[in-house]
Enzyme design. Structure first.
Site, PDB file in Angstrom:
ATOM      1  N   SER A 143      -0.813 -33.915  18.516  1.00 40.72           N
ATOM      2  CA  SER A 143      -1.326 -33.595  19.855  1.00 40.72           C
ATOM      3  C   SER A 143      -2.644 -32.865  19.671  1.00 40.72           C
ATOM      4  O   SER A 143      -2.888 -32.271  18.608  1.00 40.72           O
ATOM      5  CB  SER A 143      -0.338 -32.672  20.581  1.00 40.72           C
ATOM      6  OG  SER A 143      -0.947 -32.117  21.738  1.00 40.72           O
ATOM      7  N   TYR A 156       5.776 -25.666  21.462  1.00 44.97           N
ATOM      8  CA  TYR A 156       5.153 -26.994  21.300  1.00 44.97           C
ATOM      9  C   TYR A 156       3.919 -26.885  20.404  1.00 44.97           C
ATOM     10  O   TYR A 156       3.756 -27.652  19.447  1.00 44.97           O
ATOM     11  CB  TYR A 156       4.780 -27.539  22.674  1.00 44.97           C
ATOM     12  CG  TYR A 156       4.220 -28.945  22.683  1.00 44.97           C
ATOM     13  CD1 TYR A 156       5.054 -30.055  22.532  1.00 44.97           C
ATOM     14  CD2 TYR A 156       2.854 -29.171  22.856  1.00 44.97           C
ATOM     15  CE1 TYR A 156       4.536 -31.352  22.556  1.00 44.97           C
ATOM     16  CE2 TYR A 156       2.336 -30.455  22.886  1.00 44.97           C
ATOM     17  CZ  TYR A 156       3.183 -31.545  22.742  1.00 44.97           C
ATOM     18  OH  TYR A 156       2.659 -32.823  22.766  1.00 44.97           O
TER      19      TYR A 156
HETATM   20  P1  NAD Z   1       7.789 -39.865  26.058  1.00 47.99           P
HETATM   21  O1  NAD Z   1       8.618 -38.802  26.659  1.00 47.99           O
HETATM   22  O2  NAD Z   1       7.594 -41.137  26.778  1.00 47.99           O
HETATM   23  O3  NAD Z   1       8.285 -40.191  24.589  1.00 47.99           O
HETATM   24  C1  NAD Z   1       8.968 -39.278  23.767  1.00 47.99           C
HETATM   25  C2  NAD Z   1      10.009 -40.059  23.001  1.00 47.99           C
HETATM   26  O4  NAD Z   1      10.657 -39.184  22.055  1.00 47.99           O
HETATM   27  C3  NAD Z   1      11.101 -40.644  23.919  1.00 47.99           C
HETATM   28  O5  NAD Z   1      11.336 -41.982  23.545  1.00 47.99           O
HETATM   29  C4  NAD Z   1      12.308 -39.771  23.606  1.00 47.99           C
HETATM   30  O6  NAD Z   1      13.545 -40.444  23.794  1.00 47.99           O
HETATM   31  C5  NAD Z   1      12.061 -39.480  22.123  1.00 47.99           C
HETATM   32  N1  NAD Z   1      12.845 -38.365  21.602  1.00 47.99           N
HETATM   33  C6  NAD Z   1      12.934 -37.109  22.113  1.00 47.99           C
HETATM   34  N2  NAD Z   1      13.781 -36.382  21.356  1.00 47.99           N
HETATM   35  C7  NAD Z   1      14.230 -37.205  20.364  1.00 47.99           C
HETATM   36  C8  NAD Z   1      15.108 -37.036  19.266  1.00 47.99           C
HETATM   37  N3  NAD Z   1      15.733 -35.868  19.048  1.00 47.99           N
HETATM   38  N4  NAD Z   1      15.340 -38.098  18.448  1.00 47.99           N
HETATM   39  C9  NAD Z   1      14.745 -39.292  18.673  1.00 47.99           C
HETATM   40  N5  NAD Z   1      13.889 -39.507  19.691  1.00 47.99           N
HETATM   41  C10 NAD Z   1      13.641 -38.473  20.524  1.00 47.99           C
HETATM   42  O7  NAD Z   1       6.357 -39.186  25.826  1.00 47.99           O
HETATM   43  P2  NAD Z   1       5.091 -39.668  24.983  1.00 47.99           P
HETATM   44  O8  NAD Z   1       3.916 -39.147  25.683  1.00 47.99           O
HETATM   45  O9  NAD Z   1       5.145 -41.113  24.665  1.00 47.99           O
HETATM   46  O10 NAD Z   1       5.269 -38.788  23.652  1.00 47.99           O
HETATM   47  C11 NAD Z   1       5.231 -39.318  22.350  1.00 47.99           C
HETATM   48  C12 NAD Z   1       4.612 -38.286  21.398  1.00 47.99           C
HETATM   49  O11 NAD Z   1       3.246 -38.097  21.767  1.00 47.99           O
HETATM   50  C13 NAD Z   1       5.277 -36.906  21.442  1.00 47.99           C
HETATM   51  O12 NAD Z   1       5.389 -36.393  20.142  1.00 47.99           O
HETATM   52  C14 NAD Z   1       4.295 -36.076  22.258  1.00 47.99           C
HETATM   53  O13 NAD Z   1       4.342 -34.701  21.920  1.00 47.99           O
HETATM   54  C15 NAD Z   1       2.996 -36.711  21.814  1.00 47.99           C
HETATM   55  N6  NAD Z   1       1.892 -36.456  22.735  1.00 47.99           N
HETATM   56  C16 NAD Z   1       1.886 -36.968  23.996  1.00 47.99           C
HETATM   57  C17 NAD Z   1       0.810 -36.701  24.830  1.00 47.99           C
HETATM   58  C18 NAD Z   1       0.720 -37.232  26.234  1.00 47.99           C
HETATM   59  O14 NAD Z   1      -0.170 -36.797  26.982  1.00 47.99           O
HETATM   60  N7  NAD Z   1       1.571 -38.169  26.648  1.00 47.99           N
HETATM   61  C19 NAD Z   1      -0.240 -35.895  24.377  1.00 47.99           C
HETATM   62  C20 NAD Z   1      -0.185 -35.379  23.096  1.00 47.99           C
HETATM   63  C21 NAD Z   1       0.879 -35.670  22.274  1.00 47.99           C
END
Ligand code: NAD
Length: 255
Positions: A143, A156
């Site tokens: 992130s 986080y």
């Molecule tokens: P999302 O909520 O759509 O995806 C998160 C995924 O992680 C989901 O599929 C969820 O089921 C899975 N997950 C959660 N806990 C779990 C566990 N214990 N075991 C297995 N799977 C698990 O959100 P996203 O935005 O696609 O996030 C994906 C990654 O990107 C994350 O690490 C998030 O921190 C990072 N991220 C997202 C953003 C954003 O703006 N969307 C920005 C920076 C970083």
């Protein structure tokens, strides 16, 4: 086809960024193991979609914060495909809470999934890569908060900052095995993790005002960088973070 016949394991791949990465990898010719969290609100459906790209997708259910789950999932994938070439640690959660109010359970949950999960996934993948040889690609979806603060999200930020240092150490330790280790640091991407902001026009407008590019990013824009880092073109690329943030980290509020 930049990933022809490679075998990839992507965590949290039934949703958002992870799903976009799984789909792009398949479109580039990879076989993909799609990890999902059993009992979650978004159960596995990405694996079936992968068949539409003409490669093989399998759904592997398990919690990335549990060693027995992670080791079982990798055993399933190696039994099916014979090897692992690419592992993407993408699964992640966030909990918003003022630092003075964060409970032990909240802190431990975020660190368990985001940081301990990253350790488990990359250690298990690296052990398999070293055993099978030669080489491999490890990628974290960290992130922008591996680097910039985010008040009320201290667990986080600590988890993502931890992933940054883990990645840099692994890049050094695993270089002799020709395993590349890199991070992708997304900014604000339109995925379910941001649903509350996306559904609130004022919060959305405020968020966009902080992004020089003037909009949220798309999961596919993160996936494009993941394809590069997973490909042979990234042979000499290791130990770096790639920001996909529309310039968010360059934004400095002066007044
Ligand atoms: P999302 O909520 O759509 O995806 C998160 C995924 O992680 C989901 O599929 C969820 O089921 C899975 N997950 C959660 N806990 C779990 C566990 N214990 N075991 C297995 N799977 C698990 O959100 P996203 O935005 O696609 O996030 C994906 C990654 O990107 C994350 O690490 C998030 O921190 C990072 N991220 C997202 C953003 C954003 O703006 N969307 C920005 C920076 C970083």
């Amino acid at each position: 086809m930049r990933l022809q016949d490679k075998v990839a394991f992507v965590t949290g791949a039934n949703s958002g960024i992870g799903k976009a990465i799984a789909m792009r990898f398949a479109a580039e010719g990879a076989h993909v193991a799609v990890n999902y969290l059993p009992g979650g609100t978004r159960e596995a459906d990405a694996a079936a979609e992968i068949a539409t790209f003409g490669t093989t997708g399998i759904a592997v259910g398990g919690d990335v914060s549990k060693r027995e789950d992670v080791e079982r999932m990798f055993t399933e994938v190696v039994a099916k495909f014979g090897r692992i070439d690419i592992a993407v640690n993408n699964a992640g959660i966030e909990i918003k809470r003022p630092f003075l109010e964060v409970t032990d359970d909240e802190w431990n949950k975020v660190i368990a999934v985001n940081l301990f999960g990253a350790f488990l996934v990359h250690q298990t993948a690296a052990r398999q890569m070293v055993k099978q040889g030669p080489g491999g690609k490890l990628i974290n979806i960290s992130s922008v908060h591996e680097d910039i603060p985010f008040p009320e999200y201290t667990a986080y930020c600590a988890s993502k900052g931890g992933i940054r240092m883990m990645m840099r150490n692994l890049a050094m330790e695993l270089a002799p095995y020709r395993i590349n280790v890199n991070n992708i640091a997304p900014g604000a991407i339109a995925t379910p993790i941001n649903q509350a902001v996306l559904d609130d026009p004022i919060a959305s407008k405020n968020a966009i005002s902080e992004i020089p590019w003037g909009r949220f990013g798309r999961p596919e824009e993160v996936a494009s960088v993941a394809v590069f880092l997973a490909s042979d073109e990234a042979e000499y690329v290791t130990g770096s973070t790639y920001y996909v943030d529309g310039g968010l980290t360059q934004q400095v509020t002066l007044y």
